[in-house]
Design an enzyme around this catalytic site. Structure first.
Site, mmCIF file in Angstrom:
data_model
loop_
_atom_site.group_PDB
_atom_site.id
_atom_site.type_symbol
_atom_site.label_atom_id
_atom_site.label_comp_id
_atom_site.label_asym_id
_atom_site.label_seq_id
_atom_site.Cartn_x
_atom_site.Cartn_y
_atom_site.Cartn_z
ATOM 1 N N ASP A 41 -47.483 27.091 85.005
ATOM 2 C CA ASP A 41 -47.373 25.625 85.126
ATOM 3 C C ASP A 41 -48.053 24.893 83.987
ATOM 4 O O ASP A 41 -49.258 25.070 83.769
ATOM 5 C CB ASP A 41 -48.054 25.158 86.426
ATOM 6 C CG ASP A 41 -47.111 25.175 87.598
ATOM 7 O OD1 ASP A 41 -45.958 24.782 87.427
ATOM 8 O OD2 ASP A 41 -47.553 25.587 88.690
ATOM 9 N N ASP A 50 -50.161 31.432 81.078
ATOM 10 C CA ASP A 50 -50.191 30.665 82.319
ATOM 11 C C ASP A 50 -48.761 30.128 82.516
ATOM 12 O O ASP A 50 -47.994 30.056 81.545
ATOM 13 C CB ASP A 50 -51.211 29.535 82.159
ATOM 14 C CG ASP A 50 -51.063 28.472 83.215
ATOM 15 O OD1 ASP A 50 -51.049 28.828 84.396
ATOM 16 O OD2 ASP A 50 -50.932 27.285 82.839
HETATM 17 O O1 M1P Z 1 -50.301 27.106 89.079
HETATM 18 C C1 M1P Z 1 -51.128 26.004 89.234
HETATM 19 C C2 M1P Z 1 -51.176 25.547 90.689
HETATM 20 O O2 M1P Z 1 -49.879 25.148 91.084
HETATM 21 C C3 M1P Z 1 -49.807 24.587 92.358
HETATM 22 O O3 M1P Z 1 -50.608 23.440 92.400
HETATM 23 P P1 M1P Z 1 -50.123 21.987 92.896
HETATM 24 O O4 M1P Z 1 -49.166 22.149 94.015
HETATM 25 O O5 M1P Z 1 -51.427 21.319 93.294
HETATM 26 O O6 M1P Z 1 -49.505 21.278 91.707
HETATM 27 C C4 M1P Z 1 -50.299 25.539 93.414
HETATM 28 O O7 M1P Z 1 -49.389 26.584 93.537
HETATM 29 C C5 M1P Z 1 -51.678 26.069 93.047
HETATM 30 O O8 M1P Z 1 -52.054 27.084 93.953
HETATM 31 C C6 M1P Z 1 -51.692 26.608 91.636
HETATM 32 O O9 M1P Z 1 -53.007 26.985 91.283
#
Ligand code: M1P
Length: 272
Positions: free
Chosen positions: A21, A19
């Site tokens: 983030d 993953d």
């Molecule tokens: O990758 C995780 C998420 O990252 C973003 O979420 P947020 O802006 O709420 O922090 C978005 O790109 C979301 O689509 C994605 O799942």
């Protein structure tokens, strides 16, 4: 669930799939030098892939090796060539060895009419919300999903963090999703076959059932004997949950990018 990568399988038959983030980068931020160098070093031993909820440009931006100095080339091209697999939008845009190997479209799947019914409902619902801040870009239409963001994606970093705290106390996103399930779920007025996932800090993603991160597993080389998945949102309702629990993967829950590094080091794959 196995704790270690099979020590006899240090070949390209092993895939480490990450993953983005919260797993290899801090949320919405760039990859740090130590992580980038480590992941690249692993590629001599195993295949390394990324699977993110964001679109390809965002994944490329976050994984750009900026510590290597000013970057002149095409960041997307560089990204898809720096990893064995890159799966954007939960795997609906799929690259292997730098080549596009798959693409799915939500518009094609749902059609304009149903799409507008859904978007109009979301906009109406958000127009009734009172939040610490509201900015712009409440609906982001992507190739394979709709991202719904009550604070608005054009908020500042401080407003993003403020919304996240407010959401933890007030469950803005989960209440919104309950309402969408009532309206568009299997027993609702207009079943749309959509599911919802809270993957980040300020928004949630809506996409057809089965178009979660497990979708990317369809593109993995059948020669691959072990697929290790690393994610931070592996619990119920998190956007790593399905792939983490899929019988085709060996799941690893991480707490942060530094925890990812610690777990990788414990696997003793041989940093070069
Ligand atoms: O990758 C995780 C998420 O990252 C973003 O979420 P947020 O802006 O709420 O922090 C978005 O790109 C979301 O689509 C994605 O799942």
């Amino acid at each position: 669930m196995a704790d270690n990568v099979n020590q006899d399988a240090r070949t390209k038959e092993v895939l480490l799939l990450f993953d983005v983030d919260g797993t290899i980068t801090p949320a919405r931020k760039s990859i740090e030098k130590e992580m980038d160098i480590f992941l690249q070093s692993l590629r001599s031993k195993v295949s390394v892939g990324l699977v993110g909820g964001s679109d390809l440009n965002k994944i490329a931006e976050q994984t750009k090796p900026s510590h290597a100095g000013p970057f002149g080339g095409d960041i997307v091209e560089s990204c898809v060539n720096r990893f064995d697999y890159v799966f954007a939008e939960n795997g609906l845009v799929a690259y292997k060895n730098g080549q596009l190997i798959g693409r799915q479209s939500l518009l094609q799947h749902l059609g304009e009419d149903k799409l507008q019914t859904f978007i109009n409902f979301c906009l109406a619902y958000m127009s009734d919300l009172r939040l610490p801040a509201k900015r712009g870009n409440f609906i982001e239409f992507r190739n394979g999903l709709i991202n719904v963001c009550p604070v608005g994606r054009s908020c500042s970093q401080a407003e993003r963090e403020e919304f996240n705290r407010y959401d933890q106390e007030n469950q803005v996103r989960s209440k919104f999703i309950e309402e969408l399930n009532r309206k568009f779920g299997p027993d609702g007025e207009q079943p749309l076959g959509l599911v919802y996932s809270i993957g980040g800090q300020i928004s949630f993603d809506a996409f057809p059932r089965g178009w979660d991160k497990t979708f990317c597993l369809n593109f993995i080389d059948p020669q691959t004997r072990e697929i290790h998945f690393f994610g931070d949102k592996t619990g119920q309702g998190g956007n790593d949950c399905e792939i983490f629990n899929d019988p085709r993967t060996i799941g690893h829950t991480v707490l942060s990018p530094s925890d990812t590094l610690a777990q990788l080091r414990a696997l003793n794959l041989g940093e070069t």
